[in-house]
Design an enzyme around this catalytic site. Structure first.
Site, PDB file in Angstrom:
ATOM      1  N   GLY A  83       0.810  -1.213   0.000  1.00  0.00           N
ATOM      2  CA  GLY A  83       0.000   0.000   0.000  1.00  0.00           C
ATOM      3  C   GLY A  83       0.841   1.259   0.000  1.00  0.00           C
ATOM      4  N   ASN A  85       1.462   3.414  -2.408  1.00  0.00           N
ATOM      5  CA  ASN A  85       1.178   4.454  -3.403  1.00  0.00           C
ATOM      6  C   ASN A  85       0.574   5.715  -2.790  1.00  0.00           C
ATOM      7  OD1 ASN A  85      -1.148   2.354  -3.401  1.00  0.00           O
ATOM      8  ND2 ASN A  85      -2.122   4.240  -4.101  1.00  0.00           N
ATOM      9  N   TYR A 239     -13.843  -4.107  11.369  1.00  0.00           N
ATOM     10  CA  TYR A 239     -12.566  -3.408  11.209  1.00  0.00           C
ATOM     11  C   TYR A 239     -11.727  -3.557  12.471  1.00  0.00           C
ATOM     12  CZ  TYR A 239      -9.133   0.325  10.646  1.00  0.00           C
ATOM     13  OH  TYR A 239      -7.959   1.034  10.570  1.00  0.00           O
TER      14      TYR A 239
END
Length: 357
Positions: A83, A85, A239
């Site tokens: 991740g 980017n 989550y």
């Protein structure tokens, strides 16, 4: 006592007094800890005695260079950031490359990853970045990434498991696992366990850094029925369970890696305003408030960079960090029976998919 120490102490006190397995008390503790986290974020912005995130990152890089001054120059050091980017993954990749690591941006979207790579090269003036596609919602993609990596590199020095999704509507990975648990935990579980031989082969030791969250406290524990049954899905609790799985997995892996040269730690990066919150649905007014009180990606990446590079944590393993300090995780993450249950559950899910490939 520093501002970070005060915040961590308050949160530990809240946890110790309210963690009874009672859902109302867990919610109360969650609210108190979130308030402390946001208060810290706001105070750290206005307190001039708190060094800036950029200066602290520079300090970590200087300490790392000093500690590795005698390293053999012709040995290539390699790091992976999932991740990478955007957000804290992007900032972490920037720091690792500046520290001299060949830094692999492990990202799902090749176009966005290439844009990030081009920006990183412009920002740093360095060429030691590359992109390898990785979709953590697909174990086939994880396998392909590992195969591609091992075809090019014999060792891995740093693995930062940073990618994730947050509070998204119910959906499943390509392998049929609930999306938040699948991406945040199972994808990283499969990636990490397949790269352990490369990590163990690293000269001078290797580090695994798992980005968890304060949300790991905001559940009574991992309810596997809520992962397996759509009717039991709650995007907030799922989550929280996925983030608790990150911490629990880290502690389980640290036990398994005892006696090796590989360490693994987990962390809470802080309450950050990044695109990870896109599913929260805040609105313009709340966005303005969030921008005032939440920390930015550079501050959020600080603990990841600290755990990946700082000589201060050399040899530390199986610990949970917040604001660059070790603190108490959710008690369930310390329970070896819970660790073993999660490991077996994860192992079975991955094995089941591999058997069908």
């Amino acid at each position: 006592m520093t501002l970070a120490s005060v915040a961590n102490t308050i949160q530990s006190m809240v946890l110790s007094r309210t963690n009874t397995g009672s859902k109302p008390l867990v919610l109360l503790a969650s609210g108190a800890q979130l308030f402390t986290d946001i208060s810290y974020g706001l105070l750290s912005k206005i307190d001039r005695s708190v060094p800036s995130a950029s200066s602290r990152i520079d300090r970590i890089l200087m300490d790392h260079r000093d500690a590795h001054r005698d390293d053999t120059a012709d040995v290539q050091k390699v790091a992976i950031v999932t991740g990478a980017n955007s957000g804290i993954g992007f900032v972490t990749a920037n720091a690792l490359a500046r520290a001299g690591y060949q830094t692999i941006l492990a990202c799902r979207n090749p176009e966005l990853a290439q844009e990030a790579l081009d920006t990183l090269k412009r920002q740093t003036g360095l060429e030691n970045f590359e992109v390898m596609q990785l979709d953590l919602a697909s174990l086939e993609s994880v396998n392909g990434f590992v195969k591609q990596f091992k075809a090019k590199y014999e060792t891995l020095d740093i693995l930062v498991n940073n990618a994730g999704v947050m509070m998204c509507p119910y959906s499943q990975t390509k392998d049929g696992t609930e999306m938040q648990f699948g991406i945040n935990h199972i994808g990283h579980f499969a990636l990490t366990t397949q790269l352990l031989d490369s990590l163990k082969a690293a000269k001078g030791g290797a580090r695994i850094v798992n980005v968890a969250s304060l949300a790991s406290y905001m559940t009574t524990g991992i309810d596997y029925s809520a992962i397996e049954d759509k009717e039991n899905y709650d995007r907030n609790n799922n989550y929280a369970m996925a983030k608790l799985a990150n911490v629990t997995f880290s502690n389980a892996l640290a036990r398994k890696l005892q006696g090796t040269n590989v360490t693994v730690n987990s962390l809470h990066p802080g309450s950050i305003k990044t695109n990870l919150t896109r599913h929260v649905g805040t609105g313009a007014i709340m966005d303005t408030i969030f921008n005032m009180v939440l920390i930015d990606a550079q501050a959020g990446a600080l603990t990841s960079i600290y755990l990946a590079l700082s000589p201060d944590v050399e040899g530390a393993s199986g610990k949970y960090y917040s604001r660059c300090e070790a603190t108490n995780p959710h008690p369930k993450a310390l329970d070896e029976a819970e660790q073993d249950r999660l490991w077996k559950y994860s192992e079975n899910l991955v094995a089941k998919k591999h058997a069908s490939m």
